[in-house]
Design a protein around this motif. Structure first.
Motif, PDB file in Angstrom:
ATOM      1  N   GLU A  13      23.409  11.100  56.934  1.00  0.00           N
ATOM      2  CA  GLU A  13      23.644  10.089  55.900  1.00  0.00           C
ATOM      3  C   GLU A  13      23.218  10.617  54.527  1.00  0.00           C
ATOM      4  O   GLU A  13      23.909  10.393  53.527  1.00  0.00           O
ATOM      5  CB  GLU A  13      22.853   8.833  56.250  1.00  0.00           C
ATOM      6  N   ILE A  14      22.102  11.316  54.479  1.00  0.00           N
ATOM      7  CA  ILE A  14      21.635  11.903  53.218  1.00  0.00           C
ATOM      8  C   ILE A  14      22.492  13.102  52.841  1.00  0.00           C
ATOM      9  O   ILE A  14      22.898  13.260  51.677  1.00  0.00           O
ATOM     10  CB  ILE A  14      20.153  12.301  53.326  1.00  0.00           C
ATOM     11  N   PHE A  15      22.768  13.956  53.806  1.00  0.00           N
ATOM     12  CA  PHE A  15      23.568  15.158  53.545  1.00  0.00           C
ATOM     13  C   PHE A  15      24.925  14.795  52.942  1.00  0.00           C
ATOM     14  O   PHE A  15      25.416  15.476  52.034  1.00  0.00           O
ATOM     15  CB  PHE A  15      23.753  15.930  54.845  1.00  0.00           C
ATOM     16  N   LYS A  16      25.529  13.720  53.435  1.00  0.00           N
ATOM     17  CA  LYS A  16      26.865  13.349  52.986  1.00  0.00           C
ATOM     18  C   LYS A  16      26.894  12.831  51.550  1.00  0.00           C
ATOM     19  O   LYS A  16      27.979  12.619  50.990  1.00  0.00           O
ATOM     20  CB  LYS A  16      27.460  12.298  53.928  1.00  0.00           C
ATOM     21  N   LEU A  17      25.736  12.638  50.948  1.00  0.00           N
ATOM     22  CA  LEU A  17      25.689  12.258  49.530  1.00  0.00           C
ATOM     23  C   LEU A  17      25.961  13.455  48.630  1.00  0.00           C
ATOM     24  O   LEU A  17      26.198  13.293  47.436  1.00  0.00           O
ATOM     25  CB  LEU A  17      24.317  11.653  49.193  1.00  0.00           C
ATOM     26  N   LEU A  18      25.926  14.658  49.195  1.00  0.00           N
ATOM     27  CA  LEU A  18      26.247  15.873  48.464  1.00  0.00           C
ATOM     28  C   LEU A  18      27.734  16.172  48.619  1.00  0.00           C
ATOM     29  O   LEU A  18      28.347  15.758  49.608  1.00  0.00           O
ATOM     30  CB  LEU A  18      25.433  17.047  49.008  1.00  0.00           C
ATOM     31  N   PRO A  19      28.351  16.886  47.687  1.00  0.00           N
ATOM     32  CA  PRO A  19      29.739  17.311  47.903  1.00  0.00           C
ATOM     33  C   PRO A  19      29.773  18.264  49.094  1.00  0.00           C
ATOM     34  O   PRO A  19      29.091  19.301  49.095  1.00  0.00           O
ATOM     35  CB  PRO A  19      30.108  18.023  46.592  1.00  0.00           C
ATOM     36  N   HIS A  20      30.529  17.921  50.114  1.00  0.00           N
ATOM     37  CA  HIS A  20      30.394  18.648  51.365  1.00  0.00           C
ATOM     38  C   HIS A  20      31.717  18.735  52.106  1.00  0.00           C
ATOM     39  O   HIS A  20      32.647  17.963  51.854  1.00  0.00           O
ATOM     40  CB  HIS A  20      29.379  17.951  52.272  1.00  0.00           C
ATOM     41  N   THR A  21      31.755  19.655  53.038  1.00  0.00           N
ATOM     42  CA  THR A  21      32.845  19.775  53.999  1.00  0.00           C
ATOM     43  C   THR A  21      32.221  20.097  55.352  1.00  0.00           C
ATOM     44  O   THR A  21      31.365  20.985  55.450  1.00  0.00           O
ATOM     45  CB  THR A  21      33.817  20.903  53.612  1.00  0.00           C
ATOM     46  N   PHE A  22      32.642  19.355  56.392  1.00  0.00           N
ATOM     47  CA  PHE A  22      32.177  19.662  57.734  1.00  0.00           C
ATOM     48  C   PHE A  22      33.149  20.650  58.377  1.00  0.00           C
ATOM     49  O   PHE A  22      34.370  20.522  58.236  1.00  0.00           O
ATOM     50  CB  PHE A  22      32.087  18.389  58.592  1.00  0.00           C
ATOM     51  N   VAL A  23      32.595  21.632  59.067  1.00  0.00           N
ATOM     52  CA  VAL A  23      33.406  22.642  59.727  1.00  0.00           C
ATOM     53  C   VAL A  23      33.089  22.647  61.217  1.00  0.00           C
ATOM     54  O   VAL A  23      31.987  22.297  61.639  1.00  0.00           O
ATOM     55  CB  VAL A  23      33.165  24.053  59.137  1.00  0.00           C
ATOM     56  N   ASN A  24      34.072  23.034  62.004  1.00  0.00           N
ATOM     57  CA  ASN A  24      33.886  23.169  63.442  1.00  0.00           C
ATOM     58  C   ASN A  24      33.041  24.402  63.733  1.00  0.00           C
ATOM     59  O   ASN A  24      33.158  25.411  63.025  1.00  0.00           O
ATOM     60  CB  ASN A  24      35.249  23.297  64.117  1.00  0.00           C
ATOM     61  N   PRO A  25      32.169  24.353  64.762  1.00  0.00           N
ATOM     62  CA  PRO A  25      31.348  25.535  65.070  1.00  0.00           C
ATOM     63  C   PRO A  25      32.159  26.812  65.230  1.00  0.00           C
ATOM     64  O   PRO A  25      31.712  27.890  64.831  1.00  0.00           O
ATOM     65  CB  PRO A  25      30.651  25.141  66.372  1.00  0.00           C
ATOM     66  N   SER A  26      33.346  26.697  65.804  1.00  0.00           N
ATOM     67  CA  SER A  26      34.160  27.894  66.035  1.00  0.00           C
ATOM     68  C   SER A  26      34.665  28.513  64.736  1.00  0.00           C
ATOM     69  O   SER A  26      35.095  29.672  64.720  1.00  0.00           O
ATOM     70  CB  SER A  26      35.347  27.553  66.936  1.00  0.00           C
ATOM     71  N   ASN A  27      34.619  27.748  63.639  1.00  0.00           N
ATOM     72  CA  ASN A  27      35.127  28.246  62.352  1.00  0.00           C
ATOM     73  C   ASN A  27      34.040  28.842  61.466  1.00  0.00           C
ATOM     74  O   ASN A  27      34.324  29.256  60.338  1.00  0.00           O
ATOM     75  CB  ASN A  27      35.829  27.113  61.593  1.00  0.00           C
ATOM     76  N   LEU A  28      32.799  28.867  61.946  1.00  0.00           N
ATOM     77  CA  LEU A  28      31.709  29.396  61.119  1.00  0.00           C
ATOM     78  C   LEU A  28      31.939  30.855  60.713  1.00  0.00           C
ATOM     79  O   LEU A  28      31.722  31.207  59.545  1.00  0.00           O
ATOM     80  CB  LEU A  28      30.378  29.239  61.846  1.00  0.00           C
TER      81      LEU A  28
END
Length: 842
Positions: free
Chosen positions: A217-232
């Motif tokens: 919830e806190i992290f999402k207050l930053l400009p962000h993109t979630f990535v799949n583990p396989s795409n790291l």
């Protein structure tokens, strides 16, 4: 004093940072003036509590050090022993129900004073979820504190970042103010960017409960993109390329949520990951987090439950290797504060005023500053109190509802079930739910008598190591397990015990169970297996969460260990991953292999050859659908399979003994021909049409069974009909009239669309049934309905037992076929109909 309607609130004394209160002034006001039966509230004075004493006085509470007039006394953490008064009821987080050694003096004091004890951790709803918890606040506070430390760490590494302007969570007057500060940091990142030298900045989150939810919830207050583990790996390669050719700043951070499937892999390369199997048999898996995830993580936000039988996320050696390879890891936010747990080098807790230490993997040394090599680590165990105001409000909103019952109750049996279950001690006596505590204390005692049935030195003739994991303590399953052992005449010794530290966390116990006779040990194993596989009549509605995982070790008979050799295996292929697939896979995985009790009973009888182990393969045109169906089901794997690809179809059918086709009817004949050629049995839920009927002789010649119409309608209705018909014929009776009504009607409140219907199978197939012609016999007259007129032929049907149901009935295909199949040609009426709600659009 119990039930006198006077409530006391303790001044917290365990930790200087504990500023939370079980009830806020507003809660006290509602209790005192809302006709709740609470006549007085006495609050011990505190100059550090988040709400000042004067605010409690303003709503009618009394401020006094003396709580002797209170029948119910509330706190957050456990009070000092000298504060326990006789014949009172107490409610707080006691950490006693798992027989934790450090808290046994507190339990002994409560027992000695004939007091009662309610533990907040044990107040759970019917679903098995805790009703009173601070998990989200821990995640929120921990994330903010770490972002502040991250700014300081980057500065020591030579980078100025927007994180440096953040304060610790407790420095803000409210959660909203803290979030506003994080949003401000996010705006600065979005406009000014982050230095390329620290990018991509990747936050890896472990866990899926409230703690992880609060951190994200806190992290999402930053400009962000979630990535799949396989795409790291691709993310790092992409950002490396951009750093050479693009701008000199990065304007977002990255998040990655990992689950157990991303942390381990089966040791057997032919197996696929199964969550249920992993939780039951973690020894069958190798850790991969240090290879697949950690090399790409800047920050690890650890929010998951862990116990010693599972592989660690990161060990000392793995961290040293990662550092030597140039891993970008900057820090660990161990919000679970699992000391020496899943992250081995997080071996000490930290405090709110000194939340970080620095670990240098190269020198294997610890430091209290932000300078130098290594990673910074946060491991604060009292994070929710940093948002004391909001946490107290959230907690009191729920607790105040329970106070009404607890403050006026003198009879525990009159309390709601969730409060009865939370009572560890009542009037100085352990309640039946918790009578395992002295047994566990005795078993764990180093001073156990050699004559004790629980003594290690007094082994029985037959001994076995039993591992139990799950919600053992908050759902009383440990109590049930110990009762089973002792009731059968066996003995146990507590070898190991690790307890969960959050609402979602499970616990783990290892017991050495002994018996002098094989039959007794068999009985114990049978009964333990029964609670590991609960039936529909179990106590809790949420079956999965109340269930335990059971693992049985080697049997030792007179010092000789035995283990089985499972040689015989069989497999089933289910083709089609629609809605009816998952129940079939679950049923086969649970009934197809021998239970643990059967397995060990055979072991004791030295007969290893008769055991079989059934594996289930689910094939779908889309691999993702198959994997989604099989997730969490033991002994079930998902594959991609196109039945039009005959090479693949024959390949997989050749590996199994039985095929279940849940495909559209037009595909069955393709599968059936392959089964005949490979001599494998076939089962379908569809009607047997002419194309399948023509294969009857071929199937018999191949020595296989093709079994159709094995669903609900047709299927279960066939079996019910034949049972009644056979019973009548056995008594020399004749069938004069046969009518059968079937149909998948949704519950009335769920029939909320124009069709008043919910599709559990192919919608196109369901609609096409309305175009089928129908033939039946009614009072000796044969009636035929054209497909175009089928819906117009519907007739009203009312059931005397359910007069409110407005139903209508459509004739179902050719009913006359069943005159011969059911051997009821003498009947003047043969009618099979499909029910639906009256007034449906089609």
């Amino acid at each position: 004093m119990l039930g006198n309607g006077v409530v006391g609130i303790l001044a917290e004394s365990v930790n200087k940072w504990e500023r939370r209160a079980p009830l806020t002034p507003s809660h006290c006001a509602r209790l005192l003036h809302g006709g709740t039966g609470v006549s007085r509230i006495i609050v011990q004075p505190s100059t550090k509590r988040i709400h000042h004493d004067a605010l409690y006085e303003e709503v009618g509470a009394e401020i006094s050090q003396d709580l002797s007039q209170c029948g119910l006394i509330l706190g957050i953490k456990q009070p000092k022993l000298e504060m326990i008064l006789p014949d009172r009821a107490y409610a707080f987080f006691s950490h006693t129900h798992k027989a934790q050694k450090e808290n046994m003096p507190l339990l002994d004091k409560i027992l000695a004073e004939r007091a009662s004890l309610y533990d907040y951790e044990l107040i759970v709803g019917d679903s098995g979820k805790r009703l009173l918890a601070f998990g989200k606040f821990a995640g929120r506070a921990g994330m903010i504190d770490f972002l502040r430390g991250l700014g300081q760490r980057f500065l020591s590494l030579g980078y100025s970042t927007p994180f440096l302007s953040l304060g610790s969570s407790y420095m803000y007057p409210s959660l909203a103010a803290a979030k506003a500060a994080v949003i401000s940091v996010g705006e600065e990142i979005a406009t000014q960017g982050l230095p390329l030298g620290i990018c991509p900045l990747v936050f890896v989150f472990t866990g899926s409960g409230n703690v992880c939810s609060g951190a994200q919830e806190i992290f999402k207050l930053l400009p962000h993109t979630f990535v799949n583990p396989s795409n790291l790996p691709d993310l790092h390669r992409m950002d490396t390329d951009h750093s050479r050719h693009a701008s000199k700043r990065v304007f977002q951070v990255y998040g990655c949520v990992v689950t157990a499937q991303d942390m381990v892999e089966p040791k057997d390369a032919t197996k696929v990951f199964s969550k249920a199997d992993y939780y039951s048999h973690p020894e069958h898996y190798n850790p991969t987090f240090h290879e697949k995830i950690a090399p790409y993580a800047s920050v690890i936000v650890n929010c998951m439950y862990w116990e010693q039988r599972f592989p660690q996320l990161l060990s000392y050696k793995q961290m040293q290797n990662l550092t030597s390879q140039g891993c970008p890891l900057v820090g660990i936010a161990d919000i679970t504060c699992d000391i020496g747990g899943s992250i081995e080098f997080v071996n000490r807790p930290t405090s709110i005023d000194s939340p970080f230490f620095r670990y240098d993997p190269i020198t294997n040394s610890y430091h209290d500053d932000m300078e130098g090599n290594g990673v910074i680590c946060l491991a604060v165990d009292i994070l929710p109190t940093e948002f004391a105001k909001e946490a107290s409000q959230h907690f009191g909103n729920i607790l105040s509802q329970f106070v009404i019952n607890l403050a006026s109750s003198t009879d525990i049996t009159m309390l709601p079930a969730h409060l009865r279950r939370a009572c560890i001690v009542h009037r100085g006596v352990l309640t039946s739910f918790y009578d395992y505590i002295p047994r566990m204390r005795s078993s764990d005692s180093e001073e156990a008598s050699e004559n004790s049935t629980n003594s290690v030195s007094n082994k029985r003739k037959y001994n076995i190591l039993v591992s139990l994991s799950g919600h053992l303590f908050d759902k009383f399953l440990i109590n049930e397990a110990l009762d089973i052992i002792e009731a059968a005449g066996g003995s146990f010794h507590l070898v190991n015990c690790h307890v969960g530290q959050s609402a979602e966390a499970e616990s783990f116990s290892e017991l050495e169970v002994g018996a002098d006779e094989k039959a007794v040990l068999n009985q114990i194993i049978d009964s333990l297996t029964a609670i590991a596989n609960p039936t529909e009549n179990d106590r809790f509605l949420d079956q999965d969460s109340s269930k335990i995982s059971l693992k049985l070790g080697k049997v030792e008979e007179n010092g000789i260990e035995k283990e089985p050799d499972l040689k015989n295996k069989s497999a089933v292929l289910i083709i089609g991953a629609g809605r009816v697939c998952q129940p079939a896979a679950e049923m086969l995985s649970s009934f197809g292999k021998p239970s643990s009790s059967q397995w060990y009973k055979t072991l004791l009888e030295d007969d290893f050859e008769c055991l079989t182990d059934v594996e289930v393969i689910v094939g779908s045109l889309y691999l993702k659908d198959a994997e989604q169906i099989v997730e969490g089901i033991p002994n079930v794997s998902g594959i991609q399979l196109d039945v039009m690809d005959l090479v693949s179809l024959y390949k997989y059918i050749s590996q199994v003994e039985v095929v279940i086709s849940l495909l559209p009817p037009s595909c069955h004949v393709i599968v059936a021909n392959a089964c005949i050629e490979l001599k494998k049995h076939l089962v379908t839920a569809s009607y047997v049409d002419s194309s399948l009927s023509m294969l009857d002789d071929k199937a018999k010649h191949a020595g296989i069974t093709i079994l159709g119409e094995m669903g609900l309608d047709p299927g279960i209705d066939h079996m019910m009909a034949m049972k009644m018909i056979n019973q009548a014929h056995e008594r020399k009776g004749k069938i004069k009239s046969f009518t059968s009504y079937c149909g998948g009607l949704p519950s009335p409140e769920a029939a909320n669309n124009p069709l008043a219907y919910k599709f559990s199978w192919n919608p196109a197939g369901a609609i096409r049934t309305g175009c089928n012609p129908a033939t039946y016999k009614w009072s000796g007259e044969t009636i035929h309905i054209d497909g175009d007129n089928l819906y117009d032929s519907a007739t009203r049907l009312r059931l005397p037992e359910l007069p409110a149901f407005a139903l209508e009935c459509l004739p179902n295909r050719d009913s006359l076929l069943y005159g011969d199949l059911y051997s009821i040609t003498e009947a003047s009426t043969i009618f099979r109909g499909t029910l639906r709600y009256e007034g449906m659009l089609i």
